[in-house]
Structure formats: C-alpha cells, structure tokens
Design a protein around this motif. Sequence first.
Motif, PDB file in Angstrom:
ATOM      1  N   MET A 267       6.870  -5.593  65.444  1.00 46.62           N
ATOM      2  CA  MET A 267       7.153  -5.506  64.011  1.00 46.62           C
ATOM      3  C   MET A 267       6.817  -6.819  63.309  1.00 46.62           C
ATOM      4  O   MET A 267       6.309  -6.823  62.181  1.00 46.62           O
ATOM      5  CB  MET A 267       8.616  -5.125  63.780  1.00 46.62           C
ATOM      6  CG  MET A 267       8.906  -3.668  64.121  1.00 46.62           C
ATOM      7  SD  MET A 267      10.597  -3.183  63.754  1.00 46.62           S
ATOM      8  CE  MET A 267      10.562  -3.144  61.976  1.00 46.62           C
TER       9      MET A 267
ATOM     10  N   ILE B 237       4.260   1.273  66.372  1.00 49.79           N
ATOM     11  CA  ILE B 237       4.635   0.440  65.220  1.00 49.79           C
ATOM     12  C   ILE B 237       3.400   0.055  64.416  1.00 49.79           C
ATOM     13  O   ILE B 237       3.411   0.088  63.173  1.00 49.79           O
ATOM     14  CB  ILE B 237       5.418  -0.804  65.693  1.00 49.79           C
ATOM     15  CG1 ILE B 237       6.832  -0.378  66.113  1.00 49.79           C
ATOM     16  CG2 ILE B 237       5.472  -1.881  64.609  1.00 49.79           C
ATOM     17  CD1 ILE B 237       7.611  -1.388  66.884  1.00 49.79           C
TER      18      ILE B 237
ATOM     19  N   THR C 295       2.831   1.129  60.547  1.00 46.55           N
ATOM     20  CA  THR C 295       2.641   0.087  59.526  1.00 46.55           C
ATOM     21  C   THR C 295       1.307   0.270  58.806  1.00 46.55           C
ATOM     22  O   THR C 295       1.223   0.117  57.585  1.00 46.55           O
ATOM     23  CB  THR C 295       2.703  -1.317  60.170  1.00 46.55           C
ATOM     24  OG1 THR C 295       3.880  -1.416  60.980  1.00 46.55           O
ATOM     25  CG2 THR C 295       2.745  -2.404  59.104  1.00 46.55           C
TER      26      THR C 295
END
Length: 467
Positions: free
Chosen positions: A205, A229, A233
């Motif tokens: 992250m 992730i 994103t």
Amino acid sequence: MNLDQKVRTMVDQSAAAAAAPFHTYEEAVAWINGLIPFGIRPGMDRIQRLMELLGHPERRLKFIHVAGTNGKGSTCAFLTKVLLQGGFTVGTYTSPYITKFTNRFQYNGEDIPEETLLELANRLEPLVAEVAGSGLGSPTMFEVSTALAILYYGEVSYPDVVVWETGLGGRLDVTNIVHPIISVITNIGMDHTDVLGDTIQEIAMEKAGIIKPGVPVVSTVTQPEAVEILKETAAKNRTSLYLVDEQFSYERLRGDEESQTFRFKGPFRDMDLDISMQGEHQCANAAVAMMALEVLRQYMAFIVDEEELRAGFKDTFWAGRLEQVQSSPRIVLDGAHNPEGAESLAKSLPQIYKYRKLNLMMGMLANKHHESYLQHILPIVDTLILTEPDFRKKLDAKALGDIVEQVREKYAKHTLQIIIEPNWKNALEELKSRTEAEDLGVVSGTLYLIADVRSNLLGLSDSEKGW
C-alpha cells in the motif's frame, strides 16, 4: 553593460557572497548531513512548503518515478543509460550514494558540480530555516536533498526527463511531490518494516502510493496479495497497469561471468537483450525498465532506435551489485541487505561463478531481518566473516554472531567456520588471505559497508559515505 552597471553587478555579487552561509562544498554537505538527526519523518508538508517557496520548479519537469524494495537503483541505471544512448538528456536522482555525496544528483551520467551544489545549498538554507520556524519542524536531510535535486534539474540543467528514485516507501516519501509521466514499482519485500508496516499488504500500500491518476504503472511485483493492491490502486486512479507475467514477461536464457541474455516479451514487441549486470534479478530489473521504455515509446514519443536500446542495456553498470572488483583473489561486492536481496544473491553466485569455497564477509545495520537473511545465505557459505559497518546504526559483530549461532544448525553447512572481526579493514584482510585462487570472496550486507570496502579495494581516495 556600461561601467556603472558592471560595478553594481560586482557589488551585488560581493554582497551575495558575503551573505552566503556556506563558502565551500564541504560546508554545504556538512550542513545537509547535519540534518540527519531529524531522522526519517514520512510526510509531505515540509517538501510541499519548500516547493511553494521555490515557485514549484518540479512542475517544469518530466519524471519517471521508481519505487520498490530492491532493484530501484539498478532499474534507474538501465533507464538512464538507454535514454542517454537514445539521445535524450537525463537527470538521475538516487540514494544512498556509494562514493561521494554528489553521486545522488546526476545529469547525463555526471555528478552535479561541487560549485553548483554549493550555490543551490546557499539558496536553500534560508528557506529551510523559514520552514523550520513555521511550526512544521525542520526539513530532514532527505527532504533538503530532494529539494536540491529539483532545483538542479528544474533551474540549472533542464533534462528531457528525470529518473527519480524513491527514498523510502512511496505514499509519504518526499519524492512523491512530483507528478510523473510513468511510475515503476520493481518489487515488494520485507524491509523498513519499522516505518512501512510488517506485512506485504501494508508495504504494498505504501509503494502503491506513487500511482497517480492517468499515469501508467509498470511492475515486477509477484506476490498475489501485493498484486491485488496494485490492481485496486491502478483501477481507482483510472490508469493502465503493466504487470509481469500478465502484460509482459521475461526469461533468462544464458549467462557467464561477463554478461547474460534474457528474452523480453511485451504487448508491443519481443526481444532478446544482453546485459552486463549479473544475477537473474537483474533480468527482472532490465525487463521492468524495458516495459517502461516501451510505454514511453508507444504513447509519449520517447523513441530509442533498436541498436541504441541494445547498447544501452549492455553498457549499464551500477556499483556494488554483484560487482567483481578484484581478480586475485576474486572478490565480489553485493549490497544485499534484506531477505529478498539475500535470496537473489544466494541463487546468483553459483549460477554465475565457479568456485571451490565461498568466503563471505558481512556487516549489517541493527534494524534488519537478520534471521530471514541468514536463512538464504548460510547454506552456501564455507567461511563467514562477521564485521561492522562504519555507521551509527550498525549491528555489533558479536551480536550478529549470536544470531548466526542461533540458526546455524538449521541452515548452515556443518563445516561452516565463523570469524568475528569488528574492524572492517581487518576483516577485509582476513577475507583476502583466506580466498585462494579457486575460491570466491564476497562482501555483502549494508551498502555502508560496501561503500567503504569498494573505496578501499579500488583506491578511491575522495570517497564519502552516507544515506
């Protein structure tokens, strides 16, 4: 210019020189390094304020933003060399440095001139003091270095593109002040967990924090939880993600002590490329650089002829990464300092070199995952020389020895010989004396140790060292 104007100009210059807080390069670097005690403080407020005071020079530049746990420096080196070979002017901002503070700020492969660094430091000093007095606290060493890099590229050298390496993480790293034309995330591993989090998801992250709306992303991240992730994103930012083993792939075909060849397969073309950088992990770094270059070529008119592209990859060099610095005895330096780096090193050494015994000298910082590192390294080592880097955050050689003893039975050869020598110069002499013609000597661990050993073996008299 008439005489009166010349006189006024000379008076203005003399006044400016008298008011300048620093008069030598050494004073300027000492000031920047004097900010180290402020530590690493993730956050964007101070760098944002500095950019406002400077008139936002970062907005005039095109950046390739590179994040990742390992391989950032090598990937930056590949990108820089190929773009230079293609005729582009290139700024390159990386850390830590191996030989000298000026290594951080390169333009067309050359360090920033000392006098230019001095001028920019004098310009920054009053602004840093203003920010420090504003309630935001003093900018850190890395924040000031980053501001200096932006000034150098945005107001002095004006490169076509800046290859821009993150310092730590991504989301709150001060390099994230820029809006790049492409983002690159090399990989994700367990490093700097005290700052970034202690799971792959948390670290992913932070690294994914460099992804910006509409800016394409290229990555060789492979862990499913990290990939998820990155995909989330990228989707949230409505941008394209080029992921290894999905949009592109690479395969190491062959190699020797001089070079290796890998096959790149991408959405626009396939190609076999030769690189001089050693280790299969460098094929991954070259592949992610190649994919980024392909996106730049396809969508942003960064055209590099095939012959120049091949030459750029072949000629790329990055100090302290599986670098053989001496042949008699054979000594290789590699800045593997975390578990993923150790795994790559342990896989690469027998793949590249032929040797009878492997003698390895290592020194570490106190904040690393030492057992996970040793799990990969110990099975291939015959003689282990434990020492200490000349750096404030070092791990004592005896404490490192205690860790080795705890895991020795689990991972090491039963014949492993362990030597503890806190003085790194004495440890290096020990390594050289024990490494015979058929053997291989390796120095690994923190780049602070690699920097000193490299300078010693290559006779680099003006070497500096730092983060």
